[in-house]
Write a protein that holds these residues in place. Sequence first.
Motif, PDB file in Angstrom:
ATOM      1  N   GLY A 250      17.565   2.704  -1.770  1.00 37.78           N
ATOM      2  CA  GLY A 250      16.393   3.513  -2.116  1.00 37.78           C
ATOM      3  C   GLY A 250      15.200   2.659  -2.495  1.00 37.78           C
ATOM      4  O   GLY A 250      14.055   2.961  -2.148  1.00 37.78           O
ATOM      5  N   ALA A 251      15.441   1.558  -3.211  1.00 34.17           N
ATOM      6  CA  ALA A 251      14.358   0.667  -3.604  1.00 34.17           C
ATOM      7  C   ALA A 251      13.775  -0.046  -2.392  1.00 34.17           C
ATOM      8  O   ALA A 251      12.557  -0.246  -2.292  1.00 34.17           O
ATOM      9  N   MET A 252      14.637  -0.429  -1.450  1.00 32.97           N
ATOM     10  CA  MET A 252      14.151  -1.066  -0.216  1.00 32.97           C
ATOM     11  C   MET A 252      13.265  -0.094   0.558  1.00 32.97           C
ATOM     12  O   MET A 252      12.204  -0.475   1.078  1.00 32.97           O
ATOM     13  N   LEU A 253      13.710   1.160   0.647  1.00 33.48           N
ATOM     14  CA  LEU A 253      12.920   2.174   1.339  1.00 33.48           C
ATOM     15  C   LEU A 253      11.585   2.381   0.635  1.00 33.48           C
ATOM     16  O   LEU A 253      10.533   2.458   1.277  1.00 33.48           O
ATOM     17  N   ALA A 254      11.607   2.465  -0.689  1.00 33.28           N
ATOM     18  CA  ALA A 254      10.377   2.671  -1.449  1.00 33.28           C
ATOM     19  C   ALA A 254       9.385   1.544  -1.189  1.00 33.28           C
ATOM     20  O   ALA A 254       8.178   1.779  -1.048  1.00 33.28           O
ATOM     21  N   ALA A 255       9.881   0.314  -1.113  1.00 32.36           N
ATOM     22  CA  ALA A 255       9.014  -0.832  -0.878  1.00 32.36           C
ATOM     23  C   ALA A 255       8.297  -0.718   0.463  1.00 32.36           C
ATOM     24  O   ALA A 255       7.123  -1.088   0.583  1.00 32.36           O
ATOM     25  N   VAL A 256       8.986  -0.184   1.473  1.00 32.22           N
ATOM     26  CA  VAL A 256       8.377  -0.034   2.803  1.00 32.22           C
ATOM     27  C   VAL A 256       7.403   1.136   2.816  1.00 32.22           C
ATOM     28  O   VAL A 256       6.264   1.018   3.277  1.00 32.22           O
ATOM     29  N   VAL A 257       7.832   2.272   2.300  1.00 28.94           N
ATOM     30  CA  VAL A 257       7.039   3.497   2.388  1.00 28.94           C
ATOM     31  C   VAL A 257       5.741   3.396   1.579  1.00 28.94           C
ATOM     32  O   VAL A 257       4.689   3.870   2.016  1.00 28.94           O
ATOM     33  N   LEU A 258       5.795   2.767   0.423  1.00 31.68           N
ATOM     34  CA  LEU A 258       4.621   2.716  -0.453  1.00 31.68           C
ATOM     35  C   LEU A 258       3.596   1.676  -0.037  1.00 31.68           C
ATOM     36  O   LEU A 258       2.537   1.579  -0.658  1.00 31.68           O
ATOM     37  N   THR A 259       3.902   0.887   1.004  1.00 29.49           N
ATOM     38  CA  THR A 259       2.971  -0.162   1.424  1.00 29.49           C
ATOM     39  C   THR A 259       2.679  -0.074   2.916  1.00 29.49           C
ATOM     40  O   THR A 259       2.696  -1.087   3.624  1.00 29.49           O
ATOM     41  N   ASP A 260       2.412   1.124   3.390  1.00 30.90           N
ATOM     42  CA  ASP A 260       2.091   1.352   4.806  1.00 30.90           C
ATOM     43  C   ASP A 260       0.890   0.489   5.197  1.00 30.90           C
ATOM     44  O   ASP A 260      -0.207   0.637   4.652  1.00 30.90           O
ATOM     45  N   ASN A 261       1.072  -0.414   6.167  1.00 29.26           N
ATOM     46  CA  ASN A 261       0.010  -1.342   6.558  1.00 29.26           C
ATOM     47  C   ASN A 261      -1.191  -0.636   7.188  1.00 29.26           C
ATOM     48  O   ASN A 261      -2.295  -1.194   7.201  1.00 29.26           O
ATOM     49  N   TYR A 262      -0.992   0.565   7.725  1.00 28.34           N
ATOM     50  CA  TYR A 262      -2.080   1.295   8.371  1.00 28.34           C
ATOM     51  C   TYR A 262      -2.872   2.148   7.379  1.00 28.34           C
ATOM     52  O   TYR A 262      -3.978   2.593   7.687  1.00 28.34           O
ATOM     53  N   ARG A 263      -2.307   2.390   6.214  1.00 28.53           N
ATOM     54  CA  ARG A 263      -2.980   3.226   5.220  1.00 28.53           C
ATOM     55  C   ARG A 263      -3.512   2.426   4.037  1.00 28.53           C
ATOM     56  O   ARG A 263      -4.465   2.827   3.389  1.00 28.53           O
ATOM     57  N   PHE A 264      -2.890   1.290   3.759  1.00 27.32           N
ATOM     58  CA  PHE A 264      -3.235   0.551   2.542  1.00 27.32           C
ATOM     59  C   PHE A 264      -3.598  -0.890   2.861  1.00 27.32           C
ATOM     60  O   PHE A 264      -2.979  -1.530   3.722  1.00 27.32           O
ATOM     61  N   ASP A 265      -4.609  -1.394   2.155  1.00 28.83           N
ATOM     62  CA  ASP A 265      -5.028  -2.776   2.347  1.00 28.83           C
ATOM     63  C   ASP A 265      -4.156  -3.713   1.509  1.00 28.83           C
ATOM     64  O   ASP A 265      -3.339  -3.260   0.701  1.00 28.83           O
ATOM     65  N   PRO A 266      -4.302  -5.036   1.706  1.00 31.61           N
ATOM     66  CA  PRO A 266      -3.480  -5.984   0.956  1.00 31.61           C
ATOM     67  C   PRO A 266      -3.612  -5.868  -0.556  1.00 31.61           C
ATOM     68  O   PRO A 266      -2.641  -6.110  -1.289  1.00 31.61           O
ATOM     69  N   VAL A 267      -4.791  -5.490  -1.037  1.00 35.28           N
ATOM     70  CA  VAL A 267      -4.980  -5.340  -2.486  1.00 35.28           C
ATOM     71  C   VAL A 267      -4.085  -4.231  -3.020  1.00 35.28           C
ATOM     72  O   VAL A 267      -3.444  -4.379  -4.066  1.00 35.28           O
ATOM     73  N   HIS A 268      -4.026  -3.119  -2.288  1.00 37.72           N
ATOM     74  CA  HIS A 268      -3.146  -2.018  -2.695  1.00 37.72           C
ATOM     75  C   HIS A 268      -1.688  -2.462  -2.676  1.00 37.72           C
ATOM     76  O   HIS A 268      -0.919  -2.140  -3.584  1.00 37.72           O
TER      77      HIS A 268
END
Length: 202
Positions: free
Chosen positions: A121-139
């Motif tokens: 679940g934590a691995m999934l959260a790490a991927v889902v919360l950092t979508d490269n198309y929606r969020f910039d590197p700062v986010h």
Amino acid sequence: MSEWINSFVFFFAVIDPVGTLPIFIAVTSLHSEWQKRKIAMLAVAVAAGILLFFLFAGQYLLEAIGVPLSAFQVAGGVVLFLFALTMIFGEGKPEQEMDILKEGHETAIFPLAVPSIASPGAMLAAVVLTDNYRFDPVHQIRIATAMLAVLGIVLLLLLTANWIFRWIGNAGASIVSRVMGLILASVATTNVLVGIQQFFVV
């Protein structure tokens, strides 16, 4: 700031720091105090490395095999929801991983680092919360700090595990795990709805 808090709560739910305490105590029952500290730091360090890898490279891995993030988010949300149900109605995290210990796997890597701290679940959260198309590197860095803050709490709890477990007991850890399961079920449902919406919008 509210987004950082939401990410923090999400990671806290999927990592479940309190639920890791009984496992750590069982794994280190025959070790000295300094060895317990070493095992705790090693377990958290390995888990942090795994989760940071998924946070920064997980989406690229999915794209390499042709899986859109929205599909992964829906599938992951379903899996998280089922996992949350087992936390609420079935055996809690402490009981499940204590069964693993009975098979003799008593190392800092398994089951402490994986799957107790760096859970699926934590691995999934790490991927889902950092979508490269929606969020910039700062986010993404902000999300990483929220995740690392939770891991910091995990380390603090492990270093004070004996005192905490004497206070809450195994029943207390099980109750906290079920509360985290309820929170996780709500977050998982939101992930499914957002994933479906993004899939059809794209």
